[in-house]
Design a protein around this motif. Sequence first.
Motif, short mmCIF file in Angstrom:
data_model
loop_
_atom_site.label_atom_id
_atom_site.label_comp_id
_atom_site.label_asym_id
_atom_site.label_seq_id
_atom_site.Cartn_x
_atom_site.Cartn_y
_atom_site.Cartn_z
N UNK A 29 -6.12 4.02 6.49
CA UNK A 29 -6.80 2.81 6.97
C UNK A 29 -7.08 2.88 8.47
N UNK A 30 -6.24 3.61 9.20
CA UNK A 30 -6.46 3.75 10.64
C UNK A 30 -7.67 4.61 10.96
N UNK A 56 0.84 -1.19 0.00
CA UNK A 56 0.00 0.00 0.00
C UNK A 56 0.88 1.24 0.00
N UNK A 57 0.31 2.34 -0.49
CA UNK A 57 1.07 3.59 -0.43
C UNK A 57 1.03 4.13 1.00
N UNK A 58 1.92 5.08 1.24
CA UNK A 58 2.03 5.64 2.59
C UNK A 58 0.71 6.26 3.05
N UNK A 99 3.97 5.87 10.26
CA UNK A 99 2.70 6.31 9.67
C UNK A 99 1.55 5.47 10.20
N UNK A 100 1.77 4.15 10.28
CA UNK A 100 0.73 3.27 10.79
C UNK A 100 0.36 3.64 12.23
N UNK A 101 1.39 3.85 13.06
CA UNK A 101 1.14 4.22 14.45
C UNK A 101 0.36 5.51 14.54
N UNK A 102 0.74 6.47 13.70
CA UNK A 102 0.07 7.77 13.73
C UNK A 102 -1.38 7.64 13.27
N UNK A 103 -1.60 6.84 12.22
CA UNK A 103 -2.95 6.65 11.70
C UNK A 103 -3.85 5.98 12.70
#
Lengths: 197, 191
Positions: A11-12, A3-5, A130-134
């Motif tokens: 998604x989050x 997936x893109x950034x 980015x995942x953590x932030x989302x």
Amino acid sequence: MAKSITQEFVKGLWDEIPPFRLVLGLCPTLAVTKSVENGLGMGVAVIFVLVCSNMLVSLLRNIIPSKVRIACFIVIIATFVIVVELLMQAYTYPLFLKLGIFIPLIVVNCIVLGRAEAFAYKNGIVRSIVDGFGIGTGFTISLVALGALREVFGSGTFLEIPVFGPSFQPFTFMVEAPGAFVCLGLMLCMMNIAGNK
Amino acid sequence: MGDYVLLAISCILVNNILLAQYLGCCPFLGTSKKMETAIGMGMAVIFVLVMAGAITWLLEAYLLKPFGLEYLRTIAFIIVIASLVQFVEMFLRKSIPALYKGLGIFLPLITTNCAVMGVCLININEEYTFVQSLVTSFSYATGFGLALVLFAGVRERVLLARVPKPLQDTSIGLVVAGMLALAFFAFKGMA
């Protein structure tokens, strides 16, 4: 397919928004959402811990042996929770008192450990941050939404500003424990209706 | 002696860890679909919580406080709890494999069960003595088990009912938990 950034972040906010889509981290959700302010404070603390722990886990993912990874994750998370605890004690003392034992309890919040295990341990550092932030932002949005609902109806205020005028009789059920459960259950139901369309 | 009984009742019913203090909700919703797993989970929590309560109290009194290391409390407690859970897991796998299989993923998750960590922190915050901590740990855990078993009973019945589609599973679970919490809420009037 990678997936893109941006997709990792977005998604989050809907597809995997905690605690609705990932039914994790319910305890702080129920406990601190008596008011918007509490929910927001908790959310920001979780974002900080989640981003930092995801970053460190991702950096160390080639060094941590897989057999003792859970213990390593917990130590990493606990370290950042202590940082948050001390920071909040220093700068936002009234909020620190209100959230009470739920700040040290971020360490046992399944969301943080879940992301470390399911995402950061397998992905690169930028993606993990980015995942953590989302996910953290999604969690904050949920907390604020639930907090707003309960504060408006339970105490008749929003961010401690009265919204209904003096004749409003607060619906105390909402700010007590039973209201928290029912409210979250109904919000989950709304999410299901919205998601199925 | 009377004090301890009062303390126990208050921890089991009035301040029920699950329904009044919102701790330990994840395993509550996860393991309450079947009566068997609910009982197993309740037992595991009682065992782990009493031991964790005792060990963390000693740790706080004899190590953290004398050396002024209170800021390390979170990390010290979580390590104690994590290793205890590992021990219980090994014990169950050896001696009761059926139960071990039934609990599945939720056994390691006791580590991240806020109820265990929460009670240890409450014990320290309320400045209980050692015996009082033991009593509260045991009663909070019993309260957790009680709520879990009651909830599992209700949930088995809900499975047979026709629930509207968007409300199914976790959603109806939460609403039912709310009703149960309402029942426990009545005990507040006793205090």
